[in-house]
Design an enzyme around this catalytic site. Structure first.
Site, PDB file in Angstrom:
ATOM      1  N   ILE A  64       3.559  18.682   8.179  1.00  0.00           N
ATOM      2  CA  ILE A  64       4.118  18.267   6.885  1.00  0.00           C
ATOM      3  C   ILE A  64       5.174  19.336   6.472  1.00  0.00           C
ATOM      4  O   ILE A  64       5.475  20.031   5.360  1.00  0.00           O
ATOM      5  CB  ILE A  64       3.212  18.396   5.668  1.00  0.00           C
ATOM      6  CG1 ILE A  64       2.239  19.751   5.609  1.00  0.00           C
ATOM      7  CG2 ILE A  64       2.345  17.311   5.685  1.00  0.00           C
ATOM      8  CD1 ILE A  64       1.823  20.104   4.397  1.00  0.00           C
ATOM      9  N   ASP A  65       5.728  20.082   7.702  1.00  0.00           N
ATOM     10  CA  ASP A  65       6.756  21.086   7.398  1.00  0.00           C
ATOM     11  C   ASP A  65       8.025  20.707   6.583  1.00  0.00           C
ATOM     12  O   ASP A  65       8.314  21.560   5.915  1.00  0.00           O
ATOM     13  CB  ASP A  65       7.296  21.630   9.109  1.00  0.00           C
ATOM     14  CG  ASP A  65       7.732  20.343   9.859  1.00  0.00           C
ATOM     15  OD1 ASP A  65       6.948  19.355   9.859  1.00  0.00           O
ATOM     16  OD2 ASP A  65       8.785  20.557  10.427  1.00  0.00           O
ATOM     17  N   ARG A  83      -8.850  -0.004   4.507  1.00  0.00           N
ATOM     18  CA  ARG A  83      -7.973   0.870   4.003  1.00  0.00           C
ATOM     19  C   ARG A  83      -6.654   0.329   3.643  1.00  0.00           C
ATOM     20  O   ARG A  83      -6.080   0.879   2.721  1.00  0.00           O
ATOM     21  CB  ARG A  83      -7.783   1.985   4.764  1.00  0.00           C
ATOM     22  CG  ARG A  83      -8.833   2.969   5.226  1.00  0.00           C
ATOM     23  CD  ARG A  83      -8.167   4.200   6.042  1.00  0.00           C
ATOM     24  NE  ARG A  83      -6.631   4.570   5.677  1.00  0.00           N
ATOM     25  CZ  ARG A  83      -5.918   4.735   6.565  1.00  0.00           C
ATOM     26  NH1 ARG A  83      -5.933   4.788   7.764  1.00  0.00           N
ATOM     27  NH2 ARG A  83      -4.737   5.040   6.008  1.00  0.00           N
ATOM     28  N   CYS A 111      -4.097  13.135  13.211  1.00  0.00           N
ATOM     29  CA  CYS A 111      -5.073  11.811  13.142  1.00  0.00           C
ATOM     30  C   CYS A 111      -4.952  11.271  14.650  1.00  0.00           C
ATOM     31  O   CYS A 111      -4.081  11.577  15.453  1.00  0.00           O
ATOM     32  CB  CYS A 111      -5.003  11.145  12.093  1.00  0.00           C
ATOM     33  SG  CYS A 111      -3.451  10.460  12.015  1.00  0.00           S
ATOM     34  N   ARG A 168       0.392  15.102  12.340  1.00  0.00           N
ATOM     35  CA  ARG A 168       0.957  14.568  11.366  1.00  0.00           C
ATOM     36  C   ARG A 168       1.320  15.873  10.387  1.00  0.00           C
ATOM     37  O   ARG A 168       0.681  16.331   9.319  1.00  0.00           O
ATOM     38  CB  ARG A 168       0.119  13.811  10.407  1.00  0.00           C
ATOM     39  CG  ARG A 168      -0.409  12.609  11.038  1.00  0.00           C
ATOM     40  CD  ARG A 168       0.451  11.447  11.094  1.00  0.00           C
ATOM     41  NE  ARG A 168       0.700  10.771  10.091  1.00  0.00           N
ATOM     42  CZ  ARG A 168       0.124   9.680   9.416  1.00  0.00           C
ATOM     43  NH1 ARG A 168      -0.966   9.238   9.595  1.00  0.00           N
ATOM     44  NH2 ARG A 168       0.492   9.212   8.249  1.00  0.00           N
ATOM     45  N   ASP A 196       4.463   0.650  12.200  1.00  0.00           N
ATOM     46  CA  ASP A 196       3.316   0.027  11.625  1.00  0.00           C
ATOM     47  C   ASP A 196       3.143  -1.461  12.058  1.00  0.00           C
ATOM     48  O   ASP A 196       2.141  -2.110  11.664  1.00  0.00           O
ATOM     49  CB  ASP A 196       3.322   0.109   9.941  1.00  0.00           C
ATOM     50  CG  ASP A 196       3.002   1.563   9.534  1.00  0.00           C
ATOM     51  OD1 ASP A 196       2.722   2.392  10.185  1.00  0.00           O
ATOM     52  OD2 ASP A 196       3.515   1.960   8.253  1.00  0.00           O
ATOM     53  N   LYS A 213       0.773  -1.535  -0.171  1.00  0.00           N
ATOM     54  CA  LYS A 213       0.143   0.119  -0.011  1.00  0.00           C
ATOM     55  C   LYS A 213       0.883   1.288   0.025  1.00  0.00           C
ATOM     56  O   LYS A 213       0.619   2.177  -0.690  1.00  0.00           O
ATOM     57  CB  LYS A 213      -0.919   0.134   1.523  1.00  0.00           C
ATOM     58  CG  LYS A 213      -1.347   1.345   1.692  1.00  0.00           C
ATOM     59  CD  LYS A 213      -2.602   1.465   2.824  1.00  0.00           C
ATOM     60  CE  LYS A 213      -1.620   1.724   3.965  1.00  0.00           C
ATOM     61  NZ  LYS A 213      -1.236   3.105   4.246  1.00  0.00           N
ATOM     62  N   ASN A 214       1.991   1.463   0.904  1.00  0.00           N
ATOM     63  CA  ASN A 214       2.638   2.430   1.024  1.00  0.00           C
ATOM     64  C   ASN A 214       3.620   2.693  -0.128  1.00  0.00           C
ATOM     65  O   ASN A 214       4.149   3.735  -0.160  1.00  0.00           O
ATOM     66  CB  ASN A 214       3.427   2.457   2.408  1.00  0.00           C
ATOM     67  CG  ASN A 214       2.219   2.722   3.733  1.00  0.00           C
ATOM     68  OD1 ASN A 214       1.241   3.047   3.238  1.00  0.00           O
ATOM     69  ND2 ASN A 214       2.724   2.719   4.800  1.00  0.00           N
ATOM     70  N   ILE A 228       7.920   7.072  16.685  1.00  0.00           N
ATOM     71  CA  ILE A 228       7.532   7.708  15.354  1.00  0.00           C
ATOM     72  C   ILE A 228       6.298   8.674  16.151  1.00  0.00           C
ATOM     73  O   ILE A 228       6.348   9.726  15.422  1.00  0.00           O
ATOM     74  CB  ILE A 228       7.464   6.535  14.342  1.00  0.00           C
ATOM     75  CG1 ILE A 228       8.581   5.818  14.212  1.00  0.00           C
ATOM     76  CG2 ILE A 228       7.132   7.485  13.196  1.00  0.00           C
ATOM     77  CD1 ILE A 228      10.044   6.387  13.899  1.00  0.00           C
TER      78      ILE A 228
HETATM   79  N1  EPU Z   1       6.976  14.468  10.301  1.00  0.00           N
HETATM   80  C1  EPU Z   1       7.463  15.820  10.896  1.00  0.00           C
HETATM   81  N2  EPU Z   1       7.489  16.801   9.632  1.00  0.00           N
HETATM   82  C2  EPU Z   1       6.967  16.355   8.347  1.00  0.00           C
HETATM   83  C3  EPU Z   1       6.446  15.174   8.202  1.00  0.00           C
HETATM   84  C4  EPU Z   1       6.725  14.141   9.485  1.00  0.00           C
HETATM   85  O1  EPU Z   1       7.731  16.237  11.724  1.00  0.00           O
HETATM   86  O2  EPU Z   1       6.770  17.175   7.585  1.00  0.00           O
HETATM   87  C5  EPU Z   1       7.330  13.448  11.540  1.00  0.00           C
HETATM   88  C6  EPU Z   1       5.992  12.851  11.756  1.00  0.00           C
HETATM   89  O3  EPU Z   1       5.139  13.705  12.573  1.00  0.00           O
HETATM   90  C7  EPU Z   1       6.477  11.615  12.363  1.00  0.00           C
HETATM   91  C8  EPU Z   1       7.634  11.255  11.617  1.00  0.00           C
HETATM   92  O4  EPU Z   1       8.055  12.619  11.180  1.00  0.00           O
HETATM   93  O5  EPU Z   1       6.529  11.515  13.789  1.00  0.00           O
HETATM   94  C9  EPU Z   1       7.389  10.327  10.435  1.00  0.00           C
HETATM   95  O6  EPU Z   1       6.545  10.590   9.654  1.00  0.00           O
HETATM   96  P1  EPU Z   1       6.542  10.378   8.108  1.00  0.00           P
HETATM   97  O7  EPU Z   1       6.360  11.454   7.164  1.00  0.00           O
HETATM   98  O8  EPU Z   1       7.592   9.346   7.796  1.00  0.00           O
HETATM   99  O9  EPU Z   1       5.131   9.405   7.968  1.00  0.00           O
HETATM  100  P2  EPU Z   1       4.447   9.564   6.654  1.00  0.00           P
HETATM  101  O10 EPU Z   1       5.167   9.472   5.583  1.00  0.00           O
HETATM  102  O11 EPU Z   1       3.162  10.464   6.600  1.00  0.00           O
HETATM  103  C10 EPU Z   1       4.434   6.955   6.078  1.00  0.00           C
HETATM  104  C11 EPU Z   1       3.539   5.795   5.938  1.00  0.00           C
HETATM  105  C12 EPU Z   1       2.943   5.461   7.461  1.00  0.00           C
HETATM  106  C13 EPU Z   1       3.957   5.014   8.203  1.00  0.00           C
HETATM  107  C14 EPU Z   1       5.129   6.307   8.348  1.00  0.00           C
HETATM  108  C15 EPU Z   1       6.378   5.862   8.929  1.00  0.00           C
HETATM  109  C16 EPU Z   1       2.535   6.109   3.858  1.00  0.00           C
HETATM  110  C17 EPU Z   1       1.225   6.421   2.906  1.00  0.00           C
HETATM  111  N3  EPU Z   1       2.237   6.235   5.252  1.00  0.00           N
HETATM  112  O12 EPU Z   1       3.627   8.034   6.552  1.00  0.00           O
HETATM  113  O13 EPU Z   1       1.907   4.394   7.326  1.00  0.00           O
HETATM  114  O14 EPU Z   1       3.493   4.973   9.659  1.00  0.00           O
HETATM  115  O15 EPU Z   1       5.344   6.695   7.055  1.00  0.00           O
HETATM  116  O16 EPU Z   1       6.965   4.755   8.747  1.00  0.00           O
HETATM  117  O17 EPU Z   1       3.469   5.514   3.003  1.00  0.00           O
HETATM  118  C18 EPU Z   1       0.212   2.915   7.891  1.00  0.00           C
HETATM  119  O18 EPU Z   1       0.336   2.266   6.862  1.00  0.00           O
HETATM  120  O19 EPU Z   1      -0.504   2.373   8.742  1.00  0.00           O
HETATM  121  C19 EPU Z   1       0.629   4.174   8.028  1.00  0.00           C
HETATM  122  C20 EPU Z   1       0.360   5.117   9.147  1.00  0.00           C
END
Ligand code: EPU
Length: 419
Positions: free
Chosen positions: A122-123, A398, A115, A120, A306, A22-23, A328
């Site tokens: 996105i900075d 999902r 969530c 979550r 995960d 999925k990811n 995380i």
């Molecule tokens: N973070 C920041 N700033 C950002 C982005 C992330 O501080 O701009 C922090 C987050 O708050 C978190 C950490 O960095 O503490 C990691 O977040 P990451 O950005 O890596 O997560 P993601 O890319 O949004 C993906 C997977 C998640 C999985 C995480 C970590 C997808 C669609 N989602 O999310 O999958 O938990 O990586 O491995 O690829 C799931 O499948 O159940 C799921 C939640």
């Protein structure tokens, strides 16, 4: 809304074929926006998240179709705006930001909120795109990004909790069509990022180092269509492996990538689970008495967040004390109170869950809260004596392709009922 009804206490036995990841699917589907030519993606899991992504691509003007597990996308012409109600519904839709910006030099995407598993932000995504020259503004819940010109640069993407997976994906995709060279430092090393880079390189991108903390992208003028098969879902594979151990069964995972699962296999073996590996096949069996283990979630190649909830369900049934620390996400312990309804003894101290293994769980009505928490509850329900009813299982749909069907084939007494 559907529920799952599980009669527990039946060991799982047999073979299960692992679906595509999925990811990996979500960013790779978004990457098709980078070219006007058709792309075919194979082994796409049939999930509500992948269906949402297809609808988002269609709302942006792409022609999309799905035949079996093959998805075809042709983004010959794009609309300047998509359907924001759809985009808002799925957190993973943030990964259309990078490709839209690179292809159209502008993008509007809804800002994902926090969530149930924690904030979550996105900075880091925005920092990366700004460093390439994009002007980004946030207004009324939307991210508006514009970049008449994108120029390669050095970007450090490490954050408080380590690298960001989708942030790395977004920057990687944007950098493919950028003038000059982009270097991403502290990039996410997840196999899903390496798979995305593999896909982009097949489209004509020039990316080196994906899968390591330093990725270099030599920008090109245009990308072309391609055909790609996704990597298997390492989280689904880990979930079935843990379910086999928790139910005292023996399950063979077909079409998996054991090399993507080292941390999980290591912890399962430390806990006394027997794992036999032959190529892409893993046979998992509870070796004997289980032992407690301590786990800390980390970015890849560490233990994945995960899989934290599923492992907690197994440790709930393992005599002794296990400490599971979540590094995380801030609040990814929603499964704890529901596992407690099945009889688990778990207390939370800060970022750690202290799990005191019990000899037996017993079925109860419980509620799914997020995707991986739901998987943990299914494991708990299958290992518990008596009947468990899990409500709100749309979370499971999902991210797990036909999980009830796959588990039934392994002997589980599980069925979907209307709530
Ligand atoms: N973070 C920041 N700033 C950002 C982005 C992330 O501080 O701009 C922090 C987050 O708050 C978190 C950490 O960095 O503490 C990691 O977040 P990451 O950005 O890596 O997560 P993601 O890319 O949004 C993906 C997977 C998640 C999985 C995480 C970590 C997808 C669609 N989602 O999310 O999958 O938990 O990586 O491995 O690829 C799931 O499948 O159940 C799921 C939640």
């Amino acid at each position: 809304m559907d529920s799952l009804l599980i009669k527990g206490g039946v060991p799982l036995h047999g073979d299960v074929t692992i679906s595509g990841s999925k990811n990996a699917a979500l960013p790779i589907m978004a990457a098709t926006l980078l070219t006007p030519e058709p792309c075919v993606i194979r082994r796409v899991p049939d999930l509500s998240d992948t269906r949402f992504m297809l609808q988002i691509l269609a709302s942006l003007g792409a022609r999309v179709s799905m035949r079996g597990d093959a998805v075809r996308v042709c983004a010959e012409k794009l609309n300047p705006v998509g359907n924001y109600d759809l985009i808002r519904k799925m957190r993973g839709s943030i990964c259309i930001l990078g490709p839209l910006l690179a292809r159209q030099r502008q993008a509007t995407v809804s800002l994902p909120g926090g969530c149930v598993i924690g904030p979550r932000p996105i900075d880091l995504h925005l920092k990366g795109l700004r460093t390439l020259g994009a002007r980004v503004a946030i207004e009324s819940g939307y991210i508006h990004a514009k970049a008449p010109r994108l120029v390669g640069a050095e970007v450090f993407l490490g954050g408080r909790s380590g690298p960001t997976v989708l942030g790395t994906a977004n920057l990687l995709m944007a950098a493919t069509l950028t003038e000059g060279v982009t270097t991403i430092e502290s990039a996410a090393c997840e196999p899903e990022i390496a798979d995305l880079a593999h896909f982009l390189n097949k489209m004509g991108a020039r990316i080196a180092g994906a899968g390591s903390p330093t990725i270099t992208v030599n920008g090109v003028q245009a990308l072309h269509g391609t055909d790609h098969e996704l990597i298997p879902d390492r989280i689904e594979a880990a979930t079935f492996a843990i379910a086999a151990a928790a139910t005292n069964g023996e399950v063979t995972l077909l079409g998996s990538r054991p090399d993507h699962m080292s941390a999980v296999m290591d912890k399962l073996q430390e806990a006394g689970v027997s794992i036999k590996r032959r190529g892409f096949t893993l046979t998992v069996r509870r070796g004997g008495r289980l032992r407690p283990v301590d786990i800390t979630t980390q970015p890849y190649a560490g233990f994945p967040t995960d899989v934290q909830a599923q492992m907690m369900a197994l440790m709930a049934l393992t005599p002794g004390l296990s400490i599971i620390t979540e590094r995380i996400y801030e609040s990814r312990f929603m499964h704890v109170s529901e596992l407690a309804r099945l009889g688990a003894e778990i207390s939370i101290e800060g970022a750690s869950a202290i799990v005191k293994g019990v000899s037996r769980l017993s079925g109860a009505p419980i509620m799914a809260s997020d995707l991986r928490a739901s998987a943990a509850l299914v494991i708990g329900g299958m290992a518990a004596a008596g009947t468990t009813r899990i409500n709100r299982i749309y979370h499971l749909d999902r991210g797990y392709e036909k999980i009830d069907v796959k588990l039934r084939r392994l002997g589980a007494r599980i069925r979907r009922v209307e709530e």
